[in-house]
Design a protein around this motif. Structure first.
Motif, PDB file in Angstrom:
ATOM      1  N   GLY A 211      -2.223 -10.819  -9.008  1.00  0.00           N
ATOM      2  CA  GLY A 211      -3.326 -10.374  -9.864  1.00  0.00           C
ATOM      3  C   GLY A 211      -3.904  -9.056  -9.397  1.00  0.00           C
ATOM      4  N   PHE A 212      -4.284  -8.200 -10.355  1.00  0.00           N
ATOM      5  CA  PHE A 212      -4.820  -6.876 -10.050  1.00  0.00           C
ATOM      6  C   PHE A 212      -6.008  -6.590 -10.951  1.00  0.00           C
ATOM      7  N   VAL A 213      -6.865  -5.687 -10.502  1.00  0.00           N
ATOM      8  CA  VAL A 213      -7.981  -5.187 -11.312  1.00  0.00           C
ATOM      9  C   VAL A 213      -7.951  -3.671 -11.246  1.00  0.00           C
ATOM     10  N   LEU A 214      -7.813  -3.037 -12.419  1.00  0.00           N
ATOM     11  CA  LEU A 214      -7.870  -1.582 -12.532  1.00  0.00           C
ATOM     12  C   LEU A 214      -9.257  -1.209 -13.036  1.00  0.00           C
TER      13      LEU A 214
ATOM     14  N   HIS B   5       4.406  -3.852  -5.564  1.00  0.00           N
ATOM     15  CA  HIS B   5       3.870  -2.519  -5.293  1.00  0.00           C
ATOM     16  C   HIS B   5       3.946  -1.611  -6.522  1.00  0.00           C
ATOM     17  N   GLU B   6       4.947  -1.783  -7.350  1.00  0.00           N
ATOM     18  CA  GLU B   6       4.985  -1.016  -8.595  1.00  0.00           C
ATOM     19  C   GLU B   6       3.828  -1.400  -9.503  1.00  0.00           C
ATOM     20  N   ALA B   7       3.548  -2.711  -9.597  1.00  0.00           N
ATOM     21  CA  ALA B   7       2.441  -3.157 -10.443  1.00  0.00           C
ATOM     22  C   ALA B   7       1.097  -2.729  -9.874  1.00  0.00           C
ATOM     23  N   LEU B   8       0.992  -2.657  -8.544  1.00  0.00           N
ATOM     24  CA  LEU B   8      -0.259  -2.232  -7.918  1.00  0.00           C
ATOM     25  C   LEU B   8      -0.521  -0.745  -8.131  1.00  0.00           C
ATOM     26  N   VAL B   9       0.507   0.074  -7.949  1.00  0.00           N
ATOM     27  CA  VAL B   9       0.315   1.526  -7.870  1.00  0.00           C
ATOM     28  C   VAL B   9       0.417   2.218  -9.213  1.00  0.00           C
ATOM     29  N   HIS B  10       1.435   1.940 -10.008  1.00  0.00           N
ATOM     30  CA  HIS B  10       1.756   2.803 -11.139  1.00  0.00           C
ATOM     31  C   HIS B  10       0.722   2.789 -12.274  1.00  0.00           C
ATOM     32  N   PRO B  11       0.122   1.661 -12.636  1.00  0.00           N
ATOM     33  CA  PRO B  11      -0.906   1.739 -13.687  1.00  0.00           C
ATOM     34  C   PRO B  11      -2.052   2.668 -13.328  1.00  0.00           C
ATOM     35  N   ALA B  12      -2.494   2.649 -12.062  1.00  0.00           N
ATOM     36  CA  ALA B  12      -3.591   3.529 -11.658  1.00  0.00           C
ATOM     37  C   ALA B  12      -3.138   4.975 -11.591  1.00  0.00           C
TER      38      ALA B  12
ATOM     39  N   ALA C 158       3.209   0.755  -0.506  1.00  0.00           N
ATOM     40  CA  ALA C 158       2.421   1.334  -1.595  1.00  0.00           C
ATOM     41  C   ALA C 158       2.518   2.858  -1.565  1.00  0.00           C
ATOM     42  N   VAL C 159       2.529   3.440  -0.352  1.00  0.00           N
ATOM     43  CA  VAL C 159       2.652   4.897  -0.229  1.00  0.00           C
ATOM     44  C   VAL C 159       3.996   5.363  -0.783  1.00  0.00           C
ATOM     45  N   ARG C 160       5.043   4.583  -0.583  1.00  0.00           N
ATOM     46  CA  ARG C 160       6.360   4.926  -1.142  1.00  0.00           C
ATOM     47  C   ARG C 160       6.277   5.130  -2.650  1.00  0.00           C
ATOM     48  N   GLU C 161       5.571   4.234  -3.336  1.00  0.00           N
ATOM     49  CA  GLU C 161       5.455   4.353  -4.793  1.00  0.00           C
ATOM     50  C   GLU C 161       4.569   5.533  -5.181  1.00  0.00           C
ATOM     51  N   ILE C 162       3.518   5.784  -4.402  1.00  0.00           N
ATOM     52  CA  ILE C 162       2.622   6.906  -4.702  1.00  0.00           C
ATOM     53  C   ILE C 162       3.365   8.232  -4.605  1.00  0.00           C
ATOM     54  N   LEU C 163       4.220   8.371  -3.594  1.00  0.00           N
ATOM     55  CA  LEU C 163       4.928   9.640  -3.379  1.00  0.00           C
ATOM     56  C   LEU C 163       6.002   9.904  -4.419  1.00  0.00           C
TER      57      LEU C 163
END
Length: 565
Positions: free
Chosen positions: A511-514, A311-318, A337-342
């Protein structure tokens, strides 16, 4: 000149010895109606068996298109074999039909339990699926010739009229069975009990027709043999119903490795939680008990040991690449994911669009899951919507429903290789998401394992680029070997970045795509928390991805999905 057979002269469907009038305890008209009623019931039960095999195979194996194709094609082929084999039984149609229905009731009724057992203890669900489809198809195929013989023995009529009557009852029964399975049997009884009850109905209908209506056609020995067989089948199915709950608990222990703490069959999927009962706030602490694990339809989706890295890799780069006051999360009903966003002070509103209300309910109420997500869904800045993400995006694009654009859109959805998720990784889906994106907004997509399913991963990148966005794909190590994808196979040994990995079995990659209208940049935001994912790690992840890129892949669309490797 050769004389035509009597069947051709009289319009009947068989030789004279097969078409001898039946000695019925009721008038012929009523007897014919009863036969058609049994045709109706048997057709409904047969379709329930087919749908149950497709549904269970989808839950256990994944990829519903493939599983539906396997079940239906094998069944139709087997029905042809059954129809040919039934020709040998037409001279004793009543006995043959009684034996076929008893066998079909037992095999079809117990098929769900047997398939689940093969999956849980022997990991052979695919071969068992084919075997059950073949046997059930042969038995269903044998029904029609025998029923045609029986209905002609009740009252002779021309071949076309008999076929029309029989298939009319058959098709109407199939309609009822097809509607009863998703709207009645599955939600009220579940897979196992629903199949067992269907088998009991099948057994009673077939046995009653032969043992009562055609009893004068049976010898004493045949009557007792069929009666004992039907009673035995009913007893076995009733025993299965009584043992369904303990059997399911034992099978879950075999699948999940420990007793399932929560097991819920929602209207969307099976949701299972294990572990996560230790005390303490936030993430699982060492020595506080087994980590929480969340399974959806038997596939590990959240592991308390590794979810933080994902979730850190998903949220923080964006989030760190620009403004992030308004955020949209597609999926992410677990609240992680919401935890990381907040964690970002500048966040003013977060909209979560989750399909399954059962997942949302657990994310708000389960002690283990709420500790893991820091009660993020209860934050006043968070607005939760229960809806299909594709439909919700399309509604937001309609006049009168448009909302303010979002600075960040996080697509936290299952792997694209799962057929149910294919539309959520389509060109149309990303086109709708782009319309809700602010000028400087970013879209980040969970794109599946980049090594185990490299072609699918790079197809996601190509599909996002096809709607006019610039992309920056990246990967993060730490995906556990037990984290099953749609084919329930673990990632192979990771490569490329050479970063240190977590302890335990050799993990793979997430894997992720920004994406953004201009090429997105990686960098810290002014209000960012201490960086959980370092710039050096992201740089290494990007370089590993660029080395492995598969060029020239076409975009995936609703009419041409391209995620099946």
């Amino acid at each position: 000149m050769i004389d035509p057979p009597e069947s051709a002269l009289t319009g009947t469907l068989g030789p004279p010895e097969v078409m001898m009038p039946a000695r019925l305890p009721v008038p012929a008209g009523l007897g014919r109606l009863l036969v058609l009623g049994v045709v109706f019931v048997c057709a409904a039960c047969g379709l329930v068996y087919e749908l149950e095999l497709v549904a269970l195979a989808t839950y256990l194996v994944g990829d519903s298109v493939t599983q539906a194709s396997v079940v239906l094609s094998v069944m139709v082929f087997a029905m042809g074999i059954g129809a040919l084999l039934a020709k040998r039984l037409r001279c004793r149609a009543a006995v043959g039909f009684g034996a076929v229905e008893a066998g079909l009731a037992l095999v079809g009724g117990s098929s769900a339990m047997a398939l689940y057992a093969c999956f849980a203890w022997f990991a052979q669900s695919r071969s068992a699926l084919v075997a059950f489809s073949l046997v059930i198809g042969v038995l269903i195929g044998a029904e029609v010739p025998l029923l045609m013989t029986l209905i002609q023995r009740v009252r002779r009529q021309d071949a076309g009229g008999a076929v029309a009557d029989l298939f009319a009852a058959d098709y109407v029964g199939a309609l009822v069975g097809g509607l009863a399975f998703p709207f009645l049997l599955l939600p009220s009884l579940g897979q196992l009990t629903g199949a067992l009850v269907t088998g009991a109905v099948n057994d009673v209908a077939g046995g009653a027709l032969v043992l009562w209506l055609f009893r004068r056609d049976l010898s004493r020995r045949a009557r007792w043999t069929l009666l004992v067989a039907n009673v035995l089948v009913l007893a076995l199915l009733a025993t299965g119903v009584l043992l369904a709950a303990p059997f399911e608990r034992a099978a879950r222990r075999a699948v999940y490795g420990s007793a399932a703490r929560v097991a819920v069959q929602t209207g969307i999927q099976e949701v299972v939680l294990t572990g996560g009962t230790g005390t303490g706030a936030g993430r699982a602490r060492k020595g506080s008990g087994p980590p929480l694990e969340l399974y959806l339809d038997g596939r590990l989706r959240v592991s308390g040991d590794t979810e933080c890295r994902y979730h850190e890799a998903l949220v923080h780069p964006a989030m760190a690449a620009g403004p992030h006051a308004r955020v949209l999360v597609l999926g992410g009903g677990d609240g992680l994911a919401v935890r990381e966003i907040l964690r970002y002070r500048a966040v003013r509103s977060v909209t979560v669009v989750e399909l399954d209300p059962g997942v949302l309910r657990l994310a708000r109420t389960d002690p283990g899951l709420t500790r893991l997500n820091d009660h993020s869904l209860g934050d006043p800045r968070v607005h939760v919507v229960t809806a299909d993400a594709f439909d919700w995006l399309r509604d937001r694009d309609a006049p009168g429903h448009r909302t303010a654009p979002y600075d960040v859109i996080v697509s936290d959805l299952p792997d694209p290789g799962i057929t149910a998720s294919t539309k959520l990784y389509s060109q149309e889906f990303y086109g709708l998401a782009t319309r809700l994106l602010a000028d400087r907004g970013r879209l980040v997509v969970h794109a599946g394992p980049p090594v185990a399913r490299a072609r699918a991963y790079w197809t996601v990148d190509a599909t996002v680029r096809s709607v006019g966005l610039a992309t920056d794909p990246y990967r993060m190590p730490g995906r556990p070997a037990s984290f099953f994808g749609p084919d329930r196979s673990a990632d192979p040994t990771p490569r490329s970045t050479g970063e240190p990995l977590t302890a335990g079995p050799t993990p793979g990659y997430w894997g992720f795509v920004l994406a953004a209208r201009q090429r997105p940049r990686f960098g810290p935001a002014p209000d960012a928390p201490p960086p959980p994912v370092t710039r050096e790690a992201l740089r290494a992840a990007r370089q590993g991805d660029l080395r492995d890129r598969i060029p020239g892949l076409p975009a995936s669309t609703l009419m041409r999905p391209r995620y099946q490797d």
